[in-house]
Structures are given as C-alpha cells and as structure tokens.
Scaffold this motif. Structure first.
Motif, mmCIF file in Angstrom:
data_model
loop_
_atom_site.group_PDB
_atom_site.id
_atom_site.type_symbol
_atom_site.label_atom_id
_atom_site.label_comp_id
_atom_site.label_asym_id
_atom_site.label_seq_id
_atom_site.Cartn_x
_atom_site.Cartn_y
_atom_site.Cartn_z
ATOM 1 N N ARG B 151 0.760 -1.371 -0.188
ATOM 2 C CA ARG B 151 0.226 0.210 -0.358
ATOM 3 C C ARG B 151 0.327 1.078 0.131
ATOM 4 O O ARG B 151 0.682 2.279 -0.897
ATOM 5 C CB ARG B 151 -0.576 -0.321 1.124
ATOM 6 N N VAL B 154 1.805 1.466 -3.853
ATOM 7 C CA VAL B 154 0.945 1.904 -4.900
ATOM 8 C C VAL B 154 0.765 3.369 -4.403
ATOM 9 O O VAL B 154 0.126 4.316 -5.093
ATOM 10 C CB VAL B 154 -0.005 0.465 -4.606
ATOM 11 N N GLU B 155 0.678 3.293 -3.207
ATOM 12 C CA GLU B 155 -0.320 5.394 -2.621
ATOM 13 C C GLU B 155 0.768 6.300 -3.190
ATOM 14 O O GLU B 155 0.449 7.235 -3.209
ATOM 15 C CB GLU B 155 -1.202 5.117 -1.670
ATOM 16 N N ASP B 156 1.762 6.193 -1.987
ATOM 17 C CA ASP B 156 2.744 6.837 -2.422
ATOM 18 C C ASP B 156 4.306 7.185 -3.896
ATOM 19 O O ASP B 156 4.761 8.699 -3.681
ATOM 20 C CB ASP B 156 3.509 6.883 -1.210
ATOM 21 N N PHE B 199 -8.863 -6.637 -3.495
ATOM 22 C CA PHE B 199 -8.760 -4.917 -3.399
ATOM 23 C C PHE B 199 -7.127 -4.254 -3.588
ATOM 24 O O PHE B 199 -7.621 -3.102 -3.942
ATOM 25 C CB PHE B 199 -8.529 -5.791 -1.859
ATOM 26 N N GLU B 200 -6.187 -5.137 -3.677
ATOM 27 C CA GLU B 200 -5.218 -5.077 -4.888
ATOM 28 C C GLU B 200 -5.647 -4.568 -6.176
ATOM 29 O O GLU B 200 -4.938 -3.214 -6.446
ATOM 30 C CB GLU B 200 -3.858 -6.341 -4.641
ATOM 31 N N GLU B 202 -8.471 -2.452 -6.665
ATOM 32 C CA GLU B 202 -8.928 -1.653 -6.592
ATOM 33 C C GLU B 202 -8.195 -0.734 -6.683
ATOM 34 O O GLU B 202 -8.393 0.080 -7.133
ATOM 35 C CB GLU B 202 -10.055 -1.173 -5.898
ATOM 36 N N ILE B 203 -7.329 -0.906 -5.469
ATOM 37 C CA ILE B 203 -6.482 -0.137 -5.247
ATOM 38 C C ILE B 203 -5.581 0.649 -6.425
ATOM 39 O O ILE B 203 -5.052 1.555 -6.681
ATOM 40 C CB ILE B 203 -5.910 -0.234 -3.868
ATOM 41 N N LEU B 204 -5.507 -0.144 -7.676
ATOM 42 C CA LEU B 204 -4.410 0.332 -8.337
ATOM 43 C C LEU B 204 -5.163 0.768 -9.699
ATOM 44 O O LEU B 204 -4.759 1.876 -10.456
ATOM 45 C CB LEU B 204 -3.982 -1.219 -9.349
ATOM 46 N N ARG B 206 -7.554 2.889 -8.584
ATOM 47 C CA ARG B 206 -7.876 4.211 -8.177
ATOM 48 C C ARG B 206 -6.347 5.081 -8.228
ATOM 49 O O ARG B 206 -6.523 5.571 -8.368
ATOM 50 C CB ARG B 206 -7.694 3.827 -6.623
ATOM 51 N N GLN B 207 -5.200 4.232 -8.570
ATOM 52 C CA GLN B 207 -4.353 5.177 -8.833
ATOM 53 C C GLN B 207 -4.314 5.428 -10.618
ATOM 54 O O GLN B 207 -3.092 5.988 -10.729
ATOM 55 C CB GLN B 207 -3.307 4.429 -8.395
#
Lengths: 239, 239
Positions: B151, B154-156, B199-200, B202-204, B206-207
């Motif tokens: 996380r 992917v987010e930072d 979930f993974e 979805e986070i990707l 979102r980026q």
C-alpha cells in the motif's frame, strides 16, 4: 492448475468420474477442497464445467460432473518452431499450449542438434500439453507435428500450412517490425537459438514468409516465442 | 552471450582490458576465438564495439578494445512486477533485461510469499542483469527497486512512476485487450501467480491503472511478462 482435465477413461457413468494419482493429490493439497465442494473441470476436446466431490477415500476421489460451456476459441496462430533444446522445450510447450495455439510444427534446421529428436521429452508430450490446457482452462488438444528434414518440410509441406495465412518469420534485426493484434489467421516461424542460416532464411522467404523483428535486440528463443505470440493475439472473446 | 560486457575494472589502459574467469572460458570454449580474432564487447553504461585478442595465457586474456557505437535505445516501458517465486525470477530477470527494460519495480502483494524477499536470488542480481544485457548487446544497466509493502508503494510512489505514462495492469479476463505497439511511454503492472486480490486491483485502478487482458485464457506470470512486453514494443531503431 486452473481446471482439471478429464479423460474418457475417468468416467464411470455419464456424469460421474473416478480419479486417482496426481489429480487427487492436487485436490487435497493445493485446492484443499473437501467433499461437497466443487472444482472446475473440462473434458479433453469437449465441454467445460464443474465437478462436485462426492467421496474421497485414500486412493481415489469420485465426483459428479456437470459440463456445460464451450472451451475458449482456438488462437488462429500456427507456430512453426525450430525444435528447441529439450530442457527449454519442456518449459516452452505448456506455455505455447496455454496461449491457445492448436497447430505446432517442430522442424529441423542447421542449428538444431540431431540429438534433440531422440530426447525423452517426446514421451512427456501428453503431460506437458495437459499442463498447458489446465493452466488456460482449455480442452482442445493441439496438433503437434515433427519435421526432421528442413528442406522437404519447407518446400513440400509449408505451402499447404501457409494457405490463407499471413506468413511471418522472426528474424532479429529485420527492418520490419512484427505486426500486432492480427485479425487474420497467421503462421509464425521462429528459428533455433543462434538463428536460421542465410540459406534457410532464403528458402523460407521464397515460400512467402516475410521477415519481421522486435527491434534490434536479440532475444532467446524461449523469450521470443511468448513475446511474438502475445503480440500477434487479436482480441477474441466468446461473448 | 552475444556481446561481452566490460567493467571499469577490466581496463588496464584506456584501450586495453584484461579478463579472467567465466568470460575467458566462454571465449575459449564457446566462441573458440583465438589470438588476433575479435569479439563483440560493450562497456557497462557505455559504448559498444569490438575487442581483438592480443594474448591468451592460462589464467587471463588481454584484448585491445575499440568502442564506437551507442547501445540500443532503452524501451520506454516500466515494469511493475509482483515479486515472483525466486526460481522463476531467476529465469525471468535476464529475459526482462534482454527486452531493454530499464525500470523494474518489484512489489509485494497478498500472494507474494514473504520468504521471497530474503531469497539468495538478490545476491545474484548483477550476474542475472549481465546475462540479459549480453544477450541483447546492450550496456545500459537497469534500475531495479524493491517495494516490500504494497500500500505505501502504490499510494505514495506509484503516482510519480506513472507520470506521463500509459498505465496498465494485467488482469486475466479483463474485457479490454492489452494495447499493442504503443508509441507512448507505458507502465505495466503484472500481479503474482494466482492473481491480485480484488482489493489490490481496486487500489491500483484508483491510481489510474487500466485493467487489460490478453483474451480469456489465464497465463502463468512467467509467460505473461514476455507476452505483454512483446506486445507493447513499438518499432524503435536507432537508424
């Protein structure tokens, strides 16, 4: 495996199978599936569906089978591949099959060692093909043909194989880049590690192959094969 | 190897090198090159050219070097790969490097076993990268970055990596087929064997990643990586 491949001999009744060996081990240890649960199955050259585990004793598992869906559409790509070193071919064959290739021709060339043709890998073809089909959730068995003499193969058999297809031969450093996402049926020829000789390439070009590359870098055959197949794939879904 | 990679430490004078070990063995046994003959060489992060064998004693070979040409243009593809099982990664890394990929990010995901990160394969990175460069006659060393927490990576960090690029995440069964022959720089994310979790993914997404597939078949990661890179390659030659 993403699907368990069923053979005619697994059936003990029209909708019931009994299995043993590697597949029971896989169900117990990898899928960790228990009685009452279902697993994805497909019958060789037939339909795909699910099977519910009815009983599991030490030696064998019995399942009720419900087959209802077509397997994926075959890839309209014929692969004409110089017989690779057997240890590499063992890794390559399941990969080639998992793409959905149904026509594979293995041929001899100057840089194909004669010993490759007497390798024990040919005793394992069924198992290697099965791995590829199970990976891809496919059931259609591919045709694999061996051609141990280059010139008779290329001059007498290749014209028939190429009929109605875009014919490409992979040649590193070729000015023309390999096409991508081809809608038409195609035949792609990939030479041995170390390349085709100039003479071999010339004979192939004379049969109508067009030489294509993937940039100026030289790839190992084992890498070039998935790279070119992945490139040629056209969007095909059965929906 | 199609080219011998030279390190700064090989140079005993501006145009003279002295080598030993694996490379002398290769010159003697595979290339069977003798004194007076030349071999293709390239200096790490530098030019490509030829080297002429001046002397060959039991322990070492001395060569005169003439470096004159640029290495191939880097592929504008950033590969963001879930850390593979080390035994597969050992085969995959030279292949990835041989395509000309210069930015490789290895990340953790739910289905990446923690033990992978303490594998001895990381002690062999230099050797594996060297094999890939020598295969492709390339000299530019790739950047390999390890990201052990999904996380935060992917987010930072991913937003910076994706800037100015077409961002794709491979997802089997995705409705959209992976584009081919992309002229723009791209970043392709490929998950672990067994896939990314919902979930993974979805986070990707979102980026800004777009989910793409290669048809309905599920490929092993080791096959999907060359298939997708081969597909994305745009015709680039330095001429």
């Amino acid at each position: 495996m993403n699907m368990m491949l069923l053979r005619e001999s697994d059936f003990i009744a029209p909708e019931r199978i009994r299995i043993s060996g590697r597949r029971t081990k896989h169900i117990r240890e990898i899928l960790k599936t228990e009685t009452g649960c279902s697993v994805k199955v497909g019958k060789i050259n037939g339909l795909i569906g699910e099977a519910v585990i009815e009983s599991d004793d030490n030696n064998q598992i019995e399942l009720t089978v419900n087959l209802h869906s077509d397997p994926p559409i075959p890839l309209p790509i014929t692969l004409i591949l110089a017989m690779p070193r057997p240890i590499a071919f063992k890794r390559m064959l399941p990969a080639i099959v998992s793409f959905g290739i149904k026509e594979l021709h293995l041929f001899s060339a100057r840089k194909v060692e004669k010993s490759y043709w007497s390798s024990s890998v040919f005793d394992e073809l069924d198992e290697l093909v099965g791995l590829g089909l199970e990976q891809a959730r496919d059931t259609i068995w591919p045709n694999i043909t061996l051609h141990k003499r280059f010139r008779p193969f290329v001059e007498d058999e290749v014209p028939t194989i190429l009929a109605g297809k875009v014919a490409l031969v992979a040649h590193p450093g070729s000015g023309l880049t390999c096409p991508a996402g081809l809608a038409e049926p195609s035949a792609i020829c990939i030479g041995p590690e170390g390349g085709l000789t100039d003479f071999e390439l010339e004979i192939l070009l004379r049969q109508g192959f067009q030489a294509v590359g993937l940039g100026e870098r030289i790839l190992r055959t084992e890498v070039a094969v998935p790279a070119i197949i992945g490139r040629l794939i056209h969007a095909t879904t059965k929906n």
